[in-house]
Scaffold this motif. Structure first.
Motif, PDB file in Angstrom:
ATOM      1  N   ASP A   1       0.795  -1.206  -0.182  1.00 43.89           N
ATOM      2  CA  ASP A   1      -0.344   0.420  -0.104  1.00 43.89           C
ATOM      3  C   ASP A   1       1.211   1.160   0.367  1.00 43.89           C
ATOM      4  OD1 ASP A   1      -2.167  -1.745   0.042  1.00 43.89           O
ATOM      5  OD2 ASP A   1      -2.318  -1.297   1.887  1.00 43.89           O
ATOM      6  N   ASP A   2       1.737   1.190   0.867  1.00 44.12           N
ATOM      7  CA  ASP A   2       2.674   2.589   1.060  1.00 44.12           C
ATOM      8  C   ASP A   2       3.451   2.581  -0.622  1.00 44.12           C
ATOM      9  OD1 ASP A   2       4.022   4.725   2.911  1.00 44.12           O
ATOM     10  OD2 ASP A   2       6.240   3.287   2.862  1.00 44.12           O
ATOM     11  N   VAL A   3       3.760   1.265  -0.776  1.00 43.15           N
ATOM     12  CA  VAL A   3       4.544   1.467  -2.605  1.00 43.15           C
ATOM     13  C   VAL A   3       3.592   2.635  -3.711  1.00 43.15           C
ATOM     14  CG1 VAL A   3       5.715   0.490  -3.785  1.00 43.15           C
ATOM     15  CG2 VAL A   3       6.579   0.145  -2.124  1.00 43.15           C
ATOM     16  N   LEU A   4       2.475   1.771  -3.705  1.00 41.91           N
ATOM     17  CA  LEU A   4       1.521   2.003  -4.238  1.00 41.91           C
ATOM     18  C   LEU A   4       1.011   3.967  -4.008  1.00 41.91           C
ATOM     19  CD1 LEU A   4      -0.824  -1.107  -4.692  1.00 41.91           C
ATOM     20  CD2 LEU A   4       0.644   0.130  -6.782  1.00 41.91           C
ATOM     21  N   ALA A   5       1.515   4.347  -2.921  1.00 42.73           N
ATOM     22  CA  ALA A   5       0.713   5.160  -2.646  1.00 42.73           C
ATOM     23  C   ALA A   5       2.105   5.877  -2.716  1.00 42.73           C
ATOM     24  CB  ALA A   5       0.471   5.864  -1.182  1.00 42.73           C
ATOM     25  N   GLY A   6       3.195   5.882  -2.969  1.00 42.90           N
ATOM     26  CA  GLY A   6       4.556   6.425  -3.777  1.00 42.90           C
ATOM     27  C   GLY A   6       5.694   5.981  -2.911  1.00 42.90           C
ATOM     28  N   SER A   7       5.473   6.251  -1.839  1.00 44.09           N
ATOM     29  CA  SER A   7       6.372   6.230  -0.377  1.00 44.09           C
ATOM     30  C   SER A   7       7.121   4.895  -0.471  1.00 44.09           C
ATOM     31  CB  SER A   7       5.595   6.842   0.675  1.00 44.09           C
ATOM     32  OG  SER A   7       5.961   6.430   2.210  1.00 44.09           O
ATOM     33  N   THR A   8       8.795   5.301   0.220  1.00 42.64           N
ATOM     34  CA  THR A   8       9.149   3.354   0.686  1.00 42.64           C
ATOM     35  C   THR A   8       9.617   3.465   1.995  1.00 42.64           C
ATOM     36  OG1 THR A   8      11.364   5.078  -0.003  1.00 42.64           O
ATOM     37  CG2 THR A   8      10.063   3.789  -1.663  1.00 42.64           C
ATOM     38  N   ASP A   9       8.859   4.413   2.717  1.00 44.05           N
ATOM     39  CA  ASP A   9       8.853   3.859   4.026  1.00 44.05           C
ATOM     40  C   ASP A   9       8.456   3.117   4.678  1.00 44.05           C
ATOM     41  OD1 ASP A   9       9.151   7.241   4.027  1.00 44.05           O
ATOM     42  OD2 ASP A   9       7.331   7.378   4.759  1.00 44.05           O
ATOM     43  N   LYS A  10       7.600   2.463   4.357  1.00 47.46           N
ATOM     44  CA  LYS A  10       6.984   1.374   5.118  1.00 47.46           C
ATOM     45  C   LYS A  10       8.457   0.115   4.917  1.00 47.46           C
ATOM     46  CE  LYS A  10       3.717   2.299   6.793  1.00 47.46           C
ATOM     47  NZ  LYS A  10       3.505   2.755   8.774  1.00 47.46           N
ATOM     48  N   VAL A  11       8.950   0.601   3.643  1.00 51.35           N
ATOM     49  CA  VAL A  11      10.329  -0.737   2.444  1.00 51.35           C
ATOM     50  C   VAL A  11      11.290  -0.293   3.946  1.00 51.35           C
ATOM     51  CG1 VAL A  11      11.728  -1.369   1.049  1.00 51.35           C
ATOM     52  CG2 VAL A  11       9.344  -0.640   0.383  1.00 51.35           C
ATOM     53  N   ASP A  12      11.892   0.279   3.744  1.00 46.26           N
ATOM     54  CA  ASP A  12      13.071   0.943   4.920  1.00 46.26           C
ATOM     55  C   ASP A  12      12.298   0.128   6.426  1.00 46.26           C
ATOM     56  OD1 ASP A  12      13.493   2.211   3.138  1.00 46.26           O
ATOM     57  OD2 ASP A  12      13.537   4.372   3.934  1.00 46.26           O
ATOM     58  N   GLU A  13      11.363   0.519   7.152  1.00 48.70           N
ATOM     59  CA  GLU A  13      10.705  -0.225   8.669  1.00 48.70           C
ATOM     60  C   GLU A  13      11.107  -1.881   7.933  1.00 48.70           C
ATOM     61  OE1 GLU A  13       7.060   2.704   9.971  1.00 48.70           O
ATOM     62  OE2 GLU A  13       6.586   0.788   8.675  1.00 48.70           O
ATOM     63  N   ALA A  14       9.988  -2.520   7.170  1.00 50.76           N
ATOM     64  CA  ALA A  14      10.230  -4.080   6.917  1.00 50.76           C
ATOM     65  C   ALA A  14      12.053  -3.991   6.830  1.00 50.76           C
ATOM     66  CB  ALA A  14       9.656  -4.309   5.494  1.00 50.76           C
ATOM     67  N   MET A  15      12.872  -3.717   6.131  1.00 53.36           N
ATOM     68  CA  MET A  15      14.332  -3.968   6.178  1.00 53.36           C
ATOM     69  C   MET A  15      15.030  -3.827   7.495  1.00 53.36           C
ATOM     70  SD  MET A  15      14.314  -4.821   3.729  1.00 53.36           S
ATOM     71  CE  MET A  15      16.629  -5.856   3.887  1.00 53.36           C
TER      72      MET A  15
END
Length: 102
Positions: free
Chosen positions: A79-93
């Motif tokens: 959802d975050d990536v589709l919204a144009g952000s990568t914050d959740k990717v950083d959290e996941a990493m």
């Protein structure tokens, strides 16, 4: 910066919401395993037998973590990536790094 031990408030439901009962069931099973380990120690059970059960409980917790991570990536990160952000990717990493190091 937040303390890693404190939950961070988010404005959307958790990704595991669809698997909540499955997660809770697994956690209850782990809780039972840990109580069994306590009982084994209380009863002076042979060290290797206790360690075997600790290993099983650890593996069970790792499986819960993987389920939560899978749900997080499939829901929150997507959802975050589709919204144009990568914050959740950083959290996941960061979460993956913690899991790998534990």
């Amino acid at each position: 910066m937040t303390d890693e031990s404190e939950p961070v408030a988010h404005d959307h439901p958790p990704g595991y919401l669809g698997d909540k009962q499955k997660v809770l069931a697994r956690l209850r099973r782990v809780e039972g395993q840990v109580r069994g380990i306590q009982r084994m120690v209380d009863e002076d059970t042979y060290c290797i037998d206790v360690l075997t059960q600790v290993s099983a409980a650890t593996k069970a917790l790792q499986n819960v973590a993987l389920l939560l991570l899978d749900d997080h990536v499939r829901h929150c990160v997507t959802d975050d990536v589709l919204a144009g952000s990568t914050d959740k990717v950083d959290e996941a990493m960061t979460a993956i790094t913690r899991l790998v190091r534990s």
